[in-house]
Design a protein around this motif. Structure first.
Motif, PDB file in Angstrom:
ATOM      1  N   ALA A  78     -19.651 -34.376  35.976  1.00  0.00           N
ATOM      2  CA  ALA A  78     -19.875 -34.568  34.539  1.00  0.00           C
ATOM      3  C   ALA A  78     -21.214 -33.982  34.101  1.00  0.00           C
ATOM      4  N   VAL A  79     -22.258 -34.214  34.883  1.00  0.00           N
ATOM      5  CA  VAL A  79     -23.579 -33.683  34.530  1.00  0.00           C
ATOM      6  C   VAL A  79     -23.582 -32.159  34.607  1.00  0.00           C
ATOM      7  N   ILE A  80     -22.961 -31.616  35.636  1.00  0.00           N
ATOM      8  CA  ILE A  80     -22.917 -30.160  35.788  1.00  0.00           C
ATOM      9  C   ILE A  80     -22.155 -29.522  34.645  1.00  0.00           C
ATOM     10  N   CYS A  81     -21.007 -30.090  34.291  1.00  0.00           N
ATOM     11  CA  CYS A  81     -20.199 -29.505  33.218  1.00  0.00           C
ATOM     12  C   CYS A  81     -20.880 -29.629  31.865  1.00  0.00           C
ATOM     13  N   ALA A  82     -21.566 -30.747  31.627  1.00  0.00           N
ATOM     14  CA  ALA A  82     -22.294 -30.886  30.363  1.00  0.00           C
ATOM     15  C   ALA A  82     -23.467 -29.919  30.292  1.00  0.00           C
ATOM     16  N   THR A  83     -24.064 -29.601  31.424  1.00  0.00           N
ATOM     17  CA  THR A  83     -25.166 -28.645  31.447  1.00  0.00           C
ATOM     18  C   THR A  83     -24.671 -27.217  31.249  1.00  0.00           C
ATOM     19  N   LEU A  84     -23.507 -26.914  31.796  1.00  0.00           N
ATOM     20  CA  LEU A  84     -22.984 -25.559  31.679  1.00  0.00           C
ATOM     21  C   LEU A  84     -22.385 -25.260  30.315  1.00  0.00           C
ATOM     22  N   GLY A  85     -22.133 -26.279  29.525  1.00  0.00           N
ATOM     23  CA  GLY A  85     -21.567 -26.069  28.195  1.00  0.00           C
ATOM     24  C   GLY A  85     -22.526 -25.298  27.309  1.00  0.00           C
ATOM     25  N   PRO A  86     -21.993 -24.598  26.324  1.00  0.00           N
ATOM     26  CA  PRO A  86     -22.861 -23.824  25.437  1.00  0.00           C
ATOM     27  C   PRO A  86     -23.719 -24.734  24.571  1.00  0.00           C
ATOM     28  N   GLY A  87     -24.983 -24.398  24.450  1.00  0.00           N
ATOM     29  CA  GLY A  87     -25.910 -25.178  23.633  1.00  0.00           C
ATOM     30  C   GLY A  87     -25.900 -24.697  22.203  1.00  0.00           C
ATOM     31  N   ARG A  88     -26.840 -25.220  21.418  1.00  0.00           N
ATOM     32  CA  ARG A  88     -26.942 -24.817  20.021  1.00  0.00           C
ATOM     33  C   ARG A  88     -27.644 -23.474  19.942  1.00  0.00           C
TER      34      ARG A  88
ATOM     35  N   LEU B 171     -34.645 -26.646  16.590  1.00  0.00           N
ATOM     36  CA  LEU B 171     -35.116 -28.017  16.750  1.00  0.00           C
ATOM     37  C   LEU B 171     -35.831 -28.533  15.510  1.00  0.00           C
ATOM     38  N   ALA B 172     -36.291 -27.655  14.643  1.00  0.00           N
ATOM     39  CA  ALA B 172     -36.982 -28.065  13.432  1.00  0.00           C
ATOM     40  C   ALA B 172     -36.017 -28.337  12.285  1.00  0.00           C
ATOM     41  N   GLN B 173     -34.759 -27.964  12.432  1.00  0.00           N
ATOM     42  CA  GLN B 173     -33.780 -28.202  11.381  1.00  0.00           C
ATOM     43  C   GLN B 173     -33.329 -29.659  11.418  1.00  0.00           C
ATOM     44  N   PRO B 174     -33.060 -30.238  10.268  1.00  0.00           N
ATOM     45  CA  PRO B 174     -32.646 -31.650  10.246  1.00  0.00           C
ATOM     46  C   PRO B 174     -31.256 -31.832  10.868  1.00  0.00           C
ATOM     47  N   LEU B 175     -31.063 -33.009  11.468  1.00  0.00           N
ATOM     48  CA  LEU B 175     -29.758 -33.324  12.048  1.00  0.00           C
ATOM     49  C   LEU B 175     -28.759 -33.594  10.931  1.00  0.00           C
ATOM     50  N   GLN B 176     -27.541 -33.160  11.145  1.00  0.00           N
ATOM     51  CA  GLN B 176     -26.491 -33.381  10.158  1.00  0.00           C
ATOM     52  C   GLN B 176     -25.392 -34.212  10.786  1.00  0.00           C
ATOM     53  N   ARG B 177     -24.736 -35.019   9.983  1.00  0.00           N
ATOM     54  CA  ARG B 177     -23.621 -35.820  10.447  1.00  0.00           C
ATOM     55  C   ARG B 177     -22.447 -34.890  10.758  1.00  0.00           C
ATOM     56  N   PRO B 178     -21.763 -35.107  11.886  1.00  0.00           N
ATOM     57  CA  PRO B 178     -20.625 -34.240  12.197  1.00  0.00           C
ATOM     58  C   PRO B 178     -19.489 -34.449  11.201  1.00  0.00           C
ATOM     59  N   SER B 179     -18.696 -33.420  11.029  1.00  0.00           N
ATOM     60  CA  SER B 179     -17.569 -33.515  10.105  1.00  0.00           C
ATOM     61  C   SER B 179     -16.534 -34.492  10.658  1.00  0.00           C
ATOM     62  N   ALA B 180     -15.609 -34.904   9.798  1.00  0.00           N
ATOM     63  CA  ALA B 180     -14.575 -35.848  10.220  1.00  0.00           C
ATOM     64  C   ALA B 180     -13.675 -35.237  11.288  1.00  0.00           C
ATOM     65  N   GLY B 181     -13.408 -33.952  11.187  1.00  0.00           N
ATOM     66  CA  GLY B 181     -12.579 -33.276  12.189  1.00  0.00           C
ATOM     67  C   GLY B 181     -13.242 -33.246  13.552  1.00  0.00           C
ATOM     68  N   ARG B 182     -14.534 -32.937  13.570  1.00  0.00           N
ATOM     69  CA  ARG B 182     -15.261 -32.891  14.847  1.00  0.00           C
ATOM     70  C   ARG B 182     -15.364 -34.289  15.453  1.00  0.00           C
ATOM     71  N   ALA B 183     -15.577 -35.296  14.628  1.00  0.00           N
ATOM     72  CA  ALA B 183     -15.638 -36.671  15.139  1.00  0.00           C
ATOM     73  C   ALA B 183     -14.289 -37.082  15.718  1.00  0.00           C
ATOM     74  N   ALA B 184     -13.201 -36.675  15.072  1.00  0.00           N
ATOM     75  CA  ALA B 184     -11.860 -36.988  15.588  1.00  0.00           C
ATOM     76  C   ALA B 184     -11.612 -36.285  16.917  1.00  0.00           C
ATOM     77  N   VAL B 185     -12.094 -35.054  17.042  1.00  0.00           N
ATOM     78  CA  VAL B 185     -11.951 -34.332  18.304  1.00  0.00           C
ATOM     79  C   VAL B 185     -12.724 -35.040  19.410  1.00  0.00           C
ATOM     80  N   TYR B 186     -13.920 -35.506  19.115  1.00  0.00           N
ATOM     81  CA  TYR B 186     -14.720 -36.207  20.119  1.00  0.00           C
ATOM     82  C   TYR B 186     -14.070 -37.519  20.546  1.00  0.00           C
ATOM     83  N   VAL B 187     -13.491 -38.239  19.597  1.00  0.00           N
ATOM     84  CA  VAL B 187     -12.790 -39.490  19.945  1.00  0.00           C
ATOM     85  C   VAL B 187     -11.563 -39.171  20.800  1.00  0.00           C
ATOM     86  N   GLY B 188     -10.844 -38.111  20.449  1.00  0.00           N
ATOM     87  CA  GLY B 188      -9.696 -37.690  21.265  1.00  0.00           C
ATOM     88  C   GLY B 188     -10.112 -37.296  22.672  1.00  0.00           C
TER      89      GLY B 188
END
Length: 136
Positions: free
Chosen positions: A115-125, A8-25
């Motif tokens: 949706a809430v259950i599946c987002a909670t069960l997903g692996p975190g950072r 949580l103390a590490q700075p946020l980074q912009r996602p890569s173009a590939g990851r952003a494309a996956v999220y849009v897909g």
């Protein structure tokens, strides 16, 4: 930063173009699953409702596991929710997809819960490495 800095103390980074494309897909795929579930849930009432919710759960959990992030599950769930909310609005002609019945409400509320259950069960950072306690 070194490996001992908390995540949580590490700075946020912009996602890569590939990851952003996956999220849009995944957002688009979630919308398609939402439309398909909306159409099938009323056609075959008990089975169609379960099929629509199982499709959403499979997409959200599969996305979270494949991308190894909760963001993928959230992107798929957001696409599902946008499509379903847009389908609940009636048109000026009086046409609508959802009738006022128990099945429609179960699909809407159950889909949000899934949706809430599946987002909670997903692996975190979590940092990679041995299965040891963090901070040691």
């Amino acid at each position: 930063m070194n490996d001992r800095t908390p995540m949580l103390a590490q700075p946020l980074q912009r996602p890569s173009a590939g990851r952003a494309a996956v999220y849009v897909g995944l957002l688009v795929l979630g919308a398609l699953i939402g439309v398909a579930g909306s159409l099938v849930q009323a056609g075959w009432f008990p089975g169609g409702l379960l099929l629509g919710l199982a499709g959403e759960a499979g997409l959200c959990l599969g996305a979270a596991r494949a991308a190894r992030s909760r963001g993928a599950a959230v992107a798929a769930a957001a696409g599902w929710m946008i499509a379903v909310v847009l389908l609940t609005a009636s048109r000026p002609e009086g046409d609508f997809v959802f009738a006022a019945g128990a099945g429609s409400y179960l699909f809407l509320l159950g889909g949000m819960a899934v949706a809430v259950i599946c987002a909670t069960l997903g692996p975190g950072r979590q940092p990679g490495g041995d299965a040891v306690r963090l901070g040691k």
